[in-house]
Structures are given as C-alpha cells and as structure tokens.
Design an enzyme around this catalytic site. Structure first.
Site, short mmCIF file in Angstrom:
data_model
loop_
_atom_site.label_atom_id
_atom_site.label_comp_id
_atom_site.label_asym_id
_atom_site.label_seq_id
_atom_site.Cartn_x
_atom_site.Cartn_y
_atom_site.Cartn_z
N LYS A 15 -34.97 37.99 11.74
CA LYS A 15 -34.63 37.40 10.44
C LYS A 15 -34.13 35.96 10.59
O LYS A 15 -34.56 35.06 9.88
CB LYS A 15 -33.55 38.24 9.72
CG LYS A 15 -33.92 39.70 9.54
CD LYS A 15 -32.82 40.47 8.83
CE LYS A 15 -31.50 40.53 9.57
NZ LYS A 15 -31.55 41.24 10.87
N ARG A 90 -26.10 44.12 3.11
CA ARG A 90 -26.22 45.13 4.16
C ARG A 90 -25.74 46.49 3.70
O ARG A 90 -25.76 47.44 4.49
CB ARG A 90 -25.41 44.70 5.37
CG ARG A 90 -26.23 44.02 6.47
CD ARG A 90 -25.24 43.39 7.41
NE ARG A 90 -25.62 43.35 8.77
CZ ARG A 90 -25.92 42.22 9.43
NH1 ARG A 90 -25.99 41.08 8.80
NH2 ARG A 90 -26.16 42.25 10.72
N ARG A 124 -31.45 37.76 23.80
CA ARG A 124 -31.22 36.67 22.84
C ARG A 124 -30.20 35.67 23.39
O ARG A 124 -29.19 36.05 23.98
CB ARG A 124 -30.70 37.24 21.51
CG ARG A 124 -30.25 36.13 20.56
CD ARG A 124 -30.19 36.57 19.12
NE ARG A 124 -29.22 37.62 18.87
CZ ARG A 124 -29.07 38.21 17.69
NH1 ARG A 124 -29.86 37.89 16.68
NH2 ARG A 124 -28.16 39.14 17.53
N ARG A 157 -24.27 35.99 22.64
CA ARG A 157 -23.23 36.46 21.73
C ARG A 157 -22.53 37.67 22.33
O ARG A 157 -23.19 38.53 22.92
CB ARG A 157 -23.87 36.86 20.39
CG ARG A 157 -24.05 35.70 19.45
CD ARG A 157 -24.93 36.03 18.27
NE ARG A 157 -24.63 37.30 17.62
CZ ARG A 157 -25.25 37.74 16.53
NH1 ARG A 157 -26.20 37.01 15.96
NH2 ARG A 157 -24.95 38.90 16.00
N ARG A 168 -24.23 48.54 16.48
CA ARG A 168 -24.81 47.80 15.35
C ARG A 168 -26.07 48.48 14.83
O ARG A 168 -26.33 48.48 13.64
CB ARG A 168 -25.11 46.35 15.79
CG ARG A 168 -23.81 45.55 15.93
CD ARG A 168 -24.00 44.31 16.77
NE ARG A 168 -24.94 43.38 16.20
CZ ARG A 168 -25.69 42.56 16.92
NH1 ARG A 168 -25.61 42.55 18.24
NH2 ARG A 168 -26.52 41.75 16.32
P1 ADP Z 1 -31.98 38.83 13.65
O1 ADP Z 1 -31.54 37.56 12.96
O2 ADP Z 1 -32.87 39.68 12.79
O3 ADP Z 1 -30.84 39.62 14.24
P2 ADP Z 1 -33.17 36.99 15.61
O4 ADP Z 1 -34.01 36.12 14.75
O5 ADP Z 1 -31.92 36.41 16.17
O6 ADP Z 1 -32.88 38.41 14.88
O7 ADP Z 1 -34.11 37.52 16.80
C1 ADP Z 1 -33.61 38.42 17.79
C2 ADP Z 1 -34.19 38.05 19.15
O8 ADP Z 1 -35.60 38.29 19.16
C3 ADP Z 1 -34.01 36.58 19.51
O9 ADP Z 1 -33.80 36.52 20.90
C4 ADP Z 1 -35.34 35.95 19.10
O10 ADP Z 1 -35.61 34.80 19.88
C5 ADP Z 1 -36.32 37.08 19.40
N1 ADP Z 1 -37.45 37.12 18.46
C6 ADP Z 1 -37.47 36.75 17.15
N2 ADP Z 1 -38.69 36.97 16.61
C7 ADP Z 1 -39.45 37.52 17.60
C8 ADP Z 1 -40.80 37.98 17.67
N3 ADP Z 1 -41.59 37.93 16.59
N4 ADP Z 1 -41.24 38.49 18.84
C9 ADP Z 1 -40.42 38.56 19.92
N5 ADP Z 1 -39.15 38.14 19.94
C10 ADP Z 1 -38.66 37.62 18.78
P1 AMP Z 2 -25.63 39.10 12.42
O1 AMP Z 2 -25.42 37.70 12.92
O2 AMP Z 2 -26.38 39.16 11.13
O3 AMP Z 2 -26.23 39.99 13.49
O4 AMP Z 2 -24.18 39.68 12.09
C1 AMP Z 2 -23.19 39.77 13.09
C2 AMP Z 2 -22.04 40.64 12.60
O5 AMP Z 2 -21.42 40.03 11.45
C3 AMP Z 2 -22.42 42.05 12.14
O6 AMP Z 2 -22.50 42.97 13.21
C4 AMP Z 2 -21.26 42.37 11.18
O7 AMP Z 2 -20.06 42.70 11.89
C5 AMP Z 2 -21.00 41.03 10.51
N1 AMP Z 2 -21.83 40.87 9.28
C6 AMP Z 2 -22.83 39.95 9.07
N2 AMP Z 2 -23.33 40.09 7.84
C7 AMP Z 2 -22.66 41.11 7.25
C8 AMP Z 2 -22.74 41.74 5.98
N3 AMP Z 2 -23.63 41.37 5.05
N4 AMP Z 2 -21.88 42.77 5.73
C9 AMP Z 2 -20.97 43.16 6.64
N5 AMP Z 2 -20.86 42.62 7.86
C10 AMP Z 2 -21.68 41.60 8.17
#
Ligand code: ADP
Ligand code: AMP
Length: 215
Positions: A15, A90, A124, A157, A168
């Site tokens: 995302k 969420r 990541r 992270r 998560r």
């Molecule tokens: P989210 O925001 O949904 O938690 P991220 O955009 O941070 O996910 O992506 C999670 C991990 O997967 C990152 O390391 C990113 O570089 C990688 N990633 C994102 N899109 C793809 C894809 N289409 N194929 C493989 N790896 C991806």
């Molecule tokens: P993310 O960067 O989206 O993976 O979020 C990291 C962490 O932030 C999550 O594991 C939650 O602890 C918190 N968080 C982010 N967005 C939300 C949300 N909409 N509601 C509750 N917790 C959130």
C-alpha cells in the site's frame, strides 16, 4: 473536484509503495497513518507516547486516537485536491468515523497471498525521513541502504521483526479484513492483484483510479 481513495490490505501488501508513487504522479496527498504515528512517536508528543505502547506490540492504536489524527490531516489544504488514505481505516469504527467526515470515492483492496507477506515485511527497509519503502530483494534502492528520493540512510522498522510481524498479521485478520465485505456491500470496492511486480500493480491502479469519477 477530487478523488478520495482508500488503500486497504494486510501489512506488507504494498500500500505504502503504491500510495507514495501514485500520490506523486496524480497529485493526490498520501496520508499514511503509520507514518503520522511514527512521527508523533519520534517527536515524543503525548499522542506518540500513547500510541507507542500499542505499536511496539504490533497492536492497533485505539480508534479515538487515530480518528482524531486523520480528521485533522484531511482538513489540511493539500487534501482538497484529493487524497489516498494508506492504512486507514483499519476497523469498522474507523470506517464509520471516516464516512461521517467525508465521502470516500473508492476503496482499493490489495489482494496478496499471506505466504508473501512475511518475506516482504522482513526484507523491508524504510526511509525514516520521507517514508519511502524498499525491499532488499524485490525493490532495492539504487545505492544499497540509501533512499533514492532523499538520500537518508534506510532502517529496518522495529515492528518488522518477526514476532511483531506475526502479531500485526493476526490483528489484520481479526479487526481489518472485515472491511473488505463492508466496502464491497457499499459497491465501492475494487480488488487489485498485489502479488504482481510493483510496476504492474502501479499500472493497473492508475488505470482504475482514472476511471473513478471526481466528486
Ligand atoms: P504496506 O504499506 O502495505 O505495509 P509496503 O508498501 O511497505 O507495504 O511494502 C512492503 C514490502 O514489500 C516493502 O519492502 C516493499 O518494498 C515490498 N513490495 C511492495 N510492493 C511489492 C510488490 N508488488 N512485489 C514485491 N515486493 C513488494
Ligand atoms: P503501518 O505503517 O501502516 O504498518 O502501521 C504501523 C502501526 O501503526 C500499526 O501496526 C499500528 O500499531 C499503528 N497504526 C497505523 N494505522 C493505524 C490505524 N488506522 N488504526 C490503528 N493503528 C494504526
């Protein structure tokens, strides 16, 4: 005239990667609640101190805290031209609060097999300054360990460590997955094949977003 979009999907679905790139290309504000919360934590604000306890455990931060933060953010001037909410709502309570605040044009569900998520999250690497997301294998930066966009040193992270990742994913299944049906019932859900390579996901998302009427 603007489009107000939600990117919905499990942690690691891609995302943030897509919201950042597409936001830039289409002139939509990228609102990541995870990034907003991490900033509050880094600033040691009262909100950040409250949120940190939950984030460290891999649990969702309480609805009231996140809703307050999003309401303030979407009323900022850059959101008037449209925005992408990444990681919000969420829970059902968050979705209801969002509806009371604004009209959601379309929700994109990032459909990806669970088996891909752990590998994506454990590889990541994130930019602590601009929030860009990379992957050591799938989306490497041009120069190892350095953000292509702002030159900062990339970090892993804390909540991408294995035990927190599992928690998560459980939180997602228990509290967030229900929103797929919630938005499908309202006729505003589009599923995207998020298992495809990033460029392909971006291409299909942009094509689908261009079809969303501006309101
Ligand atoms: P989210 O925001 O949904 O938690 P991220 O955009 O941070 O996910 O992506 C999670 C991990 O997967 C990152 O390391 C990113 O570089 C990688 N990633 C994102 N899109 C793809 C894809 N289409 N194929 C493989 N790896 C991806
Ligand atoms: P993310 O960067 O989206 O993976 O979020 C990291 C962490 O932030 C999550 O594991 C939650 O602890 C918190 N968080 C982010 N967005 C939300 C949300 N909409 N509601 C509750 N917790 C959130």
């Amino acid at each position: 005239m603007s489009r107000r979009l939600v990117f919905l999907g499990p942690p690691g679905a891609g995302k943030g990667t897509q919201a950042q790139a597409i936001g830039r290309k289409l002139g939509l504000a990228h609102i990541s609640t995870g990034d907003l919360l991490r900033k509050e934590v880094a600033d040691c604000s009262p909100l950040g101190r409250e949120a940190k306890v939950f984030m460290d455990r891999g649990e969702l931060v309480p609805d009231a805290v996140v809703v307050r933060m999003v309401k303030a953010r979407i009323s900022e001037p850059d959101c008037a031209a449209g925005f992408i909410l990444d990681g919000f709502p969420r829970t059902r309570a968050q979705a209801i609060a969002l509806e009371a605040e604004t009209h959601v044009s379309r929700v994109f569900f990032f459909d990806v097999a669970d088996s891909a998520l752990v590998k994506r999250l454990s590889g990541r690497r994130s930019c602590p300054r601009c929030g860009a997301s990379y992957h050591v294998e799938f989306v490497p930066p041009k120069k190892a360990g350095i953000c292509d966009l702002c030159g900062s040193t990339l970090v892993q992270r804390d909540d991408d460590k294995e035990e927190t990742v599992m928690r998560r994913l459980v939180e997602y299944t228990a509290k967030t997955a229900d929103l797929i049906g919630y938005y499908r019932d309202r006729g505003i859900l589009t599923s995207v094949d998020a298992f495809a390579p990033p460029e392909q996901v971006e291409h299909s998302l942009i094509a689908a977003i261009r079809k969303v009427p501006e309101a």
